[in-house]
Design a protein around this motif. Structure first.
Motif, short mmCIF file in Angstrom:
data_model
loop_
_atom_site.label_atom_id
_atom_site.label_comp_id
_atom_site.label_asym_id
_atom_site.label_seq_id
_atom_site.Cartn_x
_atom_site.Cartn_y
_atom_site.Cartn_z
N VAL A 366 0.85 -1.19 0.00
CA VAL A 366 0.00 0.00 0.00
C VAL A 366 0.89 1.23 0.00
O VAL A 366 1.88 1.29 0.74
CB VAL A 366 -0.93 0.03 1.23
CG1 VAL A 366 -1.74 1.32 1.28
CG2 VAL A 366 -1.86 -1.18 1.23
N THR A 367 0.56 2.19 -0.83
CA THR A 367 1.20 3.51 -0.75
C THR A 367 0.18 4.49 -0.17
O THR A 367 -1.01 4.19 -0.10
CB THR A 367 1.66 4.01 -2.13
OG1 THR A 367 0.51 4.21 -2.97
CG2 THR A 367 2.60 3.02 -2.78
N LYS A 370 -3.23 7.21 -4.10
CA LYS A 370 -3.39 6.48 -5.36
C LYS A 370 -2.39 6.96 -6.40
O LYS A 370 -1.84 6.16 -7.16
CB LYS A 370 -4.83 6.65 -5.86
CG LYS A 370 -5.87 5.99 -4.98
CD LYS A 370 -7.27 6.18 -5.54
CE LYS A 370 -8.30 5.49 -4.65
NZ LYS A 370 -9.68 5.67 -5.15
N SER A 373 0.94 5.42 -5.84
CA SER A 373 1.01 3.99 -6.20
C SER A 373 1.34 3.82 -7.67
O SER A 373 1.94 2.81 -8.06
CB SER A 373 -0.31 3.30 -5.87
OG SER A 373 -1.35 3.74 -6.72
N LYS A 393 2.14 -5.22 -9.33
CA LYS A 393 1.09 -4.22 -9.48
C LYS A 393 -0.29 -4.76 -9.09
O LYS A 393 -1.18 -4.02 -8.66
CB LYS A 393 1.06 -3.70 -10.92
CG LYS A 393 0.18 -2.49 -11.14
CD LYS A 393 0.24 -2.01 -12.57
CE LYS A 393 1.61 -1.50 -12.94
NZ LYS A 393 1.65 -0.91 -14.30
N LEU A 396 -0.81 -3.97 -5.49
CA LEU A 396 -0.37 -2.63 -5.11
C LEU A 396 -1.57 -1.68 -5.13
O LEU A 396 -2.25 -1.54 -6.15
CB LEU A 396 0.71 -2.14 -6.07
CG LEU A 396 1.22 -0.71 -5.91
CD1 LEU A 396 1.86 -0.52 -4.54
CD2 LEU A 396 2.23 -0.37 -7.01
N ASN A 397 -1.84 -1.04 -4.02
CA ASN A 397 -2.97 -0.11 -3.91
C ASN A 397 -2.50 1.19 -3.25
O ASN A 397 -1.45 1.23 -2.61
CB ASN A 397 -4.10 -0.71 -3.06
CG ASN A 397 -4.67 -1.98 -3.66
OD1 ASN A 397 -4.24 -3.08 -3.32
ND2 ASN A 397 -5.61 -1.84 -4.57
N GLY A 398 -3.31 2.21 -3.40
CA GLY A 398 -3.03 3.50 -2.77
C GLY A 398 -4.21 3.94 -1.92
O GLY A 398 -5.36 3.88 -2.36
#
Length: 640
Positions: A366-367, A370, A373, A393, A396-398
């Motif tokens: 998680v970043t 968004k 990310s 990816k 991978l979420n934001g």
């Protein structure tokens, strides 16, 4: 206020009051709703059986011995017992030692299900559908230790998740530097010791614990955390043993759910580890390399939260044996610098990278926005990890950070001279006049007051502010800056203030109350960051009716909506986000905002109110994190 131990005792008394007969579940349900959230938050997902027995008949909770070292040999001495619960603690809860009558609880009840401990609150409050045992691992958390946004996030998000019914632990170092010692005054010694095999020896660490805001705050204590300076270094630079200090933290965080009986019960192996930045990035590697092969933590999951990819915990490859990891796991942390980044012709560029280890072993990533990310998967924003992050990816979420409205609320803020709200903005003009007076600027309500709050370094775009100030000072504006960092930039702020005494003020250093007053008193907040994973100052600004002018990058792009006076439903937007990042573009955007402030008062008021109406609370972010938790448990562990 009842102590944590008194709350735990109150839970036990309430269970006993139900009696061991057929009505042991039905009777508590007849009482009216919640015995204080804190009481049930003491219970873990692996909490007491639904038919509670008297304490003398209860078997001790199953606590695995320390996984890193064998338990001590029995000495024949009686085991230590916890201190008795003071009567005053029970009195605070309105409980009688001998029993509980239905009328003795003020509109509250405990509901303990077989699967999850839940809290049913009388007033409407968002609750999680499925609760988890969550372990945050971080190098800092407010209010105990903070150097930036990481501390704000790890001090607020756990509280928001606990309020939604999860059992939450935060594991961080117990920093003692002479000034921060008082922050740990309420943390008590748990009498738990573990020995960690790393760096050529076994190092003993101990645990301190504080129960606050329904969260278990666990502090790892070791002499390496006791030294002058800030969290990660001093005036001479970063501490040379930071790799050692945070290796200890990661090992201790893996052991804490197994050995610490908090509220009478361990967290156990079915945990969700939330590891933050490189300081905690060894946790997923340890789970995969040293625990799961032996059947421990097979049902746990880990989530890596990237707050700033620029800091990765890179050290020479020769330090890998010090980490105590099996040799075959070297590839997880292996890092090779490109040729242009090597120091000399004989330098092979070989290193170990803590953050890379978490990227390849964590179950999800998680970043903190968004936009960020996406940026971390590009060559420009990936800091050398872009290809690796692109390969992951799919997980991978934001999620945009929230803000603590208990600290940042213009209607209740104790740091500002006048309070105001979206329904009554009159107090903002008074805050502006008070700020001008405090800074020694001419008190002119009609002049737009521009502010900047942040570190004085390259990332924040201070060099671009330097270039536009001579042009901006030709206009009828006022500018105030608060920050510290590069000594040359600090001296520039001082000299600029002497050159433009009626228009510019530079406050070298950082002060929380002053940052609140600047946020409330300014009309415009400037944030020309080159990259910004999330950014909090623009969120604070909008909460206070201060219009942000930002570079459209990362979280700034996600949170600041460009002003559009000709939207389909009337005027839209909460500020200005410009790109590309050039002095001409920034100066033009600032002057557009200044002319809107002067010539279109109704539009400016709309900008203020739309920003103040945005929901940037942590409860909104916590709901999105719960979705990530659910996805993580749907899949098998990424590395078994």
């Amino acid at each position: 206020m009842a102590t944590p131990s008194a709350v735990g005792a109150a839970c036990l008394l309430l269970a006993r009051a139900a009696g061991p007969g057929r009505g042991d579940r039905a009777r508590p349900r007849r009482l009216q709703r919640v015995l204080r959230r804190r009481c049930v938050a003491e219970l873990s997902r692996e909490g007491p059986p639904p038919r509670p027995l008297p304490p003398a008949l209860l078997a001790p909770p199953l606590v695995p011995g320390c996984f890193l070292a064998p338990p001590p040999e029995p000495t024949g001495e009686p085991a230590s017992t916890p201190p008795p619960v003071p009567d005053a603690g029970l009195g605070d809860l309105g409980l009688e030692p001998e029993g509980i009558a239905e009328g003795s609880i003020n509109n509250t009840v405990v509901v303990a299900s077989e699967q999850d401990s839940e809290i049913v609150v009388g007033k409407e409050q968002a609750r999680a559908k499925v609760t988890q045992s969550i372990v945050f691992v971080t190098g800092e958390a407010s209010p105990y230790a903070k150097s930036g946004g990481l501390g704000d996030v790890c001090g607020s998000l756990p509280v928001a998740l606990a309020a939604r019914g999860h059992r939450v632990m935060v594991v961080m170092p117990r920093y003692l530097n002479g000034t921060s010692d008082k922050n740990y005054a309420n943390a008590f010694y748990t009498e738990k010791h573990i020995r960690i095999p790393c760096f050529g020896s076994e190092h003993e660490v101990t645990f301190f614990h504080e129960y606050r805001d329904s969260v278990d705050w666990v502090f790892v204590d070791h002499p390496s955390y006791h030294r002058p300076g800030n969290l990660y270094g001093d005036k001479f630079g970063a501490f040379s043993d930071n790799q050692f200090r945070y290796t200890l933290l990661c090992y201790a965080a893996c052991e804490a759910p197994l050995v610490l009986e908090l509220g009478g019960y361990i967290y156990g192996q079915n945990c969700m580890f939330v590891v933050n930045d490189w300081h905690a990035s060894l946790v997923p590697v340890l789970l995969a390399a040293k625990y799961r092969p032996y059947g421990v933590y097979k049902d746990s999951r880990s989530i890596l939260v990237i707050h700033n990819l620029a800091h990765q915990g890179v050290e020479p490859a020769s330090t890998y044996p010090d980490l105590g990891l099996p040799p075959e796991w070297y590839g997880a942390l292996e890092w090779v610098f490109p040729e242009w980044a090597r120091r000399h012709a004989l330098d092979k560029g070989e290193a170990v990278n803590f953050l890379k280890g978490a990227v390849v072993t964590a179950d999800r990533i998680v970043t903190v926005s968004k936009g960020y990310s996406w940026e971390v998967t590009t060559a420009e924003g990936g800091q050398g990890l872009n290809e690796l992050l692109s390969s992951r990816k799919s997980v991978l979420n934001g999620i945009v950070n929230g803000i603590d409205i208990n600290d940042w609320n213009p209607a209740t803020d104790k740091c500002i001279p006048c309070h105001y709200s979206v329904d009554d903005l009159s107090g903002k003009a008074k805050c502006k006049s008070a700020l001008q007076k405090e800074l020694g600027l001419p008190i002119r309500p009609e002049v737009p007051l521009i502010g900047f709050i942040g570190r004085l370094d390259y990332q924040k775009g201070i060099d671009l502010i330097q270039l536009i100030i001579p042009h901006l000072m030709r206009d009828d504006v006022q500018f105030v800056m608060l920050g510290s960092g590069d000594p040359e930039l600090e001296n520039w702020m001082r000299s600029t203030e002497s050159n433009f005494k009626d228009k510019f003020r530079g406050w070298v250093g950082f002060s929380v109350p002053v940052s609140h007053r600047i946020t409330a008193g300014c009309d415009i907040l400037l944030m020309p960051s080159r990259f910004e994973p999330c950014g909090l100052n623009q969120l604070y600004a909008m909460q206070y009716g201060t219009v942000p002018v930002v570079h459209a990058t990362g979280g700034l792009r996600d949170t600041v909506e460009n002003f559009n006076p000709f939207g389909e439903n009337g005027e839209q937007g909460t500020g200005w986000a410009f790109a590309p990042l050039t002095t001409e573009n920034m100066l033009w955007t600032l002057r557009t905002a200044i002319s809107t402030y002067r010539e279109h008062k109704s539009s400016w008021e709309g900008l203020m109110k739309r920003g103040m109406s945005k929901d940037f609370t942590w409860d909104h972010a916590a709901e999105q994190y719960e979705q990530i938790f659910q996805w993580a448990f749907i899949d098998r562990p990424y590395v078994m």
